[in-house]
Design an enzyme around this catalytic site. Structure first.
Site, PDB file in Angstrom:
ATOM      1  N   GLU A  26       0.834  -1.213   0.000  1.00  0.00           N
ATOM      2  CA  GLU A  26       0.000   0.000   0.000  1.00  0.00           C
ATOM      3  C   GLU A  26       0.867   1.261   0.000  1.00  0.00           C
ATOM      4  O   GLU A  26       2.068   1.215   0.283  1.00  0.00           O
ATOM      5  CB  GLU A  26      -0.949   0.013   1.202  1.00  0.00           C
ATOM      6  N   LYS A 160      -3.637  -1.749  15.558  1.00  0.00           N
ATOM      7  CA  LYS A 160      -3.094  -0.934  16.639  1.00  0.00           C
ATOM      8  C   LYS A 160      -4.078  -0.796  17.779  1.00  0.00           C
ATOM      9  O   LYS A 160      -5.274  -0.694  17.555  1.00  0.00           O
ATOM     10  CB  LYS A 160      -2.809   0.470  16.127  1.00  0.00           C
TER      11      LYS A 160
HETATM   12  N1  PSU Z   1      -2.983   1.594  10.516  1.00  0.00           N
HETATM   13  C1  PSU Z   1      -1.666   1.713  10.706  1.00  0.00           C
HETATM   14  N2  PSU Z   1      -0.923   2.428   9.828  1.00  0.00           N
HETATM   15  C2  PSU Z   1      -1.472   3.001   8.727  1.00  0.00           C
HETATM   16  C3  PSU Z   1      -2.870   2.833   8.526  1.00  0.00           C
HETATM   17  C4  PSU Z   1      -3.579   2.131   9.438  1.00  0.00           C
HETATM   18  O1  PSU Z   1      -1.165   1.184  11.668  1.00  0.00           O
HETATM   19  O2  PSU Z   1      -0.762   3.643   7.946  1.00  0.00           O
HETATM   20  C5  PSU Z   1      -3.500   3.381   7.283  1.00  0.00           C
HETATM   21  C6  PSU Z   1      -3.775   2.218   6.303  1.00  0.00           C
HETATM   22  O3  PSU Z   1      -3.629   2.692   4.981  1.00  0.00           O
HETATM   23  C7  PSU Z   1      -5.228   1.892   6.575  1.00  0.00           C
HETATM   24  C8  PSU Z   1      -5.783   3.262   6.857  1.00  0.00           C
HETATM   25  O4  PSU Z   1      -5.879   1.270   5.493  1.00  0.00           O
HETATM   26  O5  PSU Z   1      -4.777   3.929   7.602  1.00  0.00           O
HETATM   27  C9  PSU Z   1      -7.086   3.205   7.629  1.00  0.00           C
HETATM   28  O6  PSU Z   1      -7.597   4.482   7.705  1.00  0.00           O
HETATM   29  P1  PSU Z   1      -9.101   4.686   8.197  1.00  0.00           P
HETATM   30  O7  PSU Z   1      -9.088   4.285   9.643  1.00  0.00           O
HETATM   31  O8  PSU Z   1      -9.342   6.157   7.962  1.00  0.00           O
HETATM   32  O9  PSU Z   1      -9.948   3.792   7.340  1.00  0.00           O
END
Ligand code: PSU
Ligand code: MN
Length: 307
Positions: A26, A160
């Site tokens: 990603e 996390k």
């Molecule tokens: N969790 C992490 N690091 C990240 C992300 C999530 O530990 O960089 C990023 C990933 O790209 C994930 C996105 O798909 O954040 C999720 O964002 P949201 O909670 O806005 O869907």
């Protein structure tokens, strides 16, 4: 009909022709997850880790209206240096492509891109999930529903503890997403090897994970799999140590009125600063570890296809 502007990088094109193992990566982790210049360095190292483990990396991003699967060195660097790249998920990826925009792909968007390019495995750091307080905010990452829909095996280090992990596991179960801890019984919590929660499934080999993916598609059961690969022991920050930092980050986000897409990047940046960068070192170690396992799974899938 408007044709999808799908651009395969040279290495990926060759790998497709050779039917070689490919691992998608990603780009939101590059633009929104890590500070410059470590983001670029890490992106390169992760690609190399995939190659060293016998597969071909395919970093995915939308650049000037084209869906790139596999970025050449210049494009990777330009994306890493961008300050205002969009953070794309299922909801806005098509609009970005259609209007000539540029953006990094989250887990959900990367899964869509990987599937369009015929790639079955994707390695990242951690997935988005159910945020704490979601019973009021309704903030649940689109990553979860994507896992339920799109047949890609995603390797992450769990989720996390900035999230509500029990609720995240509940939603994944409701959506019918297999959550497979690799080599242990517990569900890992990103910087920490253990979250204190049991993982619904455990597997100890890439071959088993590949076989399970194949069986799902054989049965016509839609969706992917989440592989939760614990961070290497030497890099971990135990939950007891990181918990208070997470609490501070959450209350800072609340006082600053952060919402929507900005929540995850805000929390990550806060935690990075509060741990004097230790969280970043851990993050890099676990992504490299996931890249290696992703490559093994991709190779195991190729082996099943050939047999
Ligand atoms: N969790 C992490 N690091 C990240 C992300 C999530 O530990 O960089 C990023 C990933 O790209 C994930 C996105 O798909 O954040 C999720 O964002 P949201 O909670 O806005 O869907
Ligand atoms: Mn969200």
């Amino acid at each position: 009909m408007t044709a999808l502007p799908l651009v395969l990088g040279a290495e990926v094109k060759q790998a497709k022709a050779d039917q070689a193992a490919i691992v998608a990566l990603e780009s939101t982790i590059i633009t929104h997850g890590m500070p410059w210049p470590r983001n670029l360095e890490t992106a390169r190292q992760v690609e190399q880790a995939v190659r060293d483990a016998g597969a071909v990396p395919a970093t995915i991003a939308v650049i000037e209206g084209q869906l790139h699967v596999g970025l050449d060195a210049d494009k990777l660097e330009a994306l890493a240096a961008m300050k205002n790249a969009a953070k794309l998920s299922r909801a806005d990826m098509a609009a970005c492509i259609a209007t000539g925009g540029t953006g990094a792909t989250t887990v959900a968007a990367t899964m869509i891109g990987a599937h369009l390019a015929g790639i079955e495995v994707f390695a990242t750091g951690g997935i988005g999930g159910v945020h704490r307080g979601a019973e009021l905010s309704f903030d649940i990452s689109a990553d979860l529903r994507e896992l339920a829909k799109t047949p890609v095996t995603v390797v992450g280090a769990g989720a996390k503890a900035i999230l509500d992990l029990p609720k995240t596991l509940e939603v994944l179960e409701t959506l019918g997403v297999p959550v497979i801890a690799f080599g242990q019984d517990g569900f890992p919590a990103f910087w920490a090897r253990e979250s204190g929660l049991q993982a619904p499934l455990r597997m100890d080999s890439a071959t088993d994970i590949a076989a399970a993916a194949r069986m799902r598609s054989e049965m016509g059961v839609e969706g992917g799999q989440l592989v939760a690969n614990p961070i290497p022991a030497e890099a971990e920050i135990p939950l007891a140590e990181i918990s208070s930092v997470i609490e501070q980050a959450l209350s800072a986000a609340q006082s600053a009125g952060i919402g929507g897409k900005a929540v995850t990047p805000f929390l990550l940046q806060h935690i990075f600063e509060a741990t004097q960068g230790r969280s970043l070192e851990a993050n890099i170690a676990l992504v490299l570890n996931n890249a290696r396992l992703g490559a093994e799974i991709a190779r195991a899938l190729r082996a099943i296809s050939r047999s």
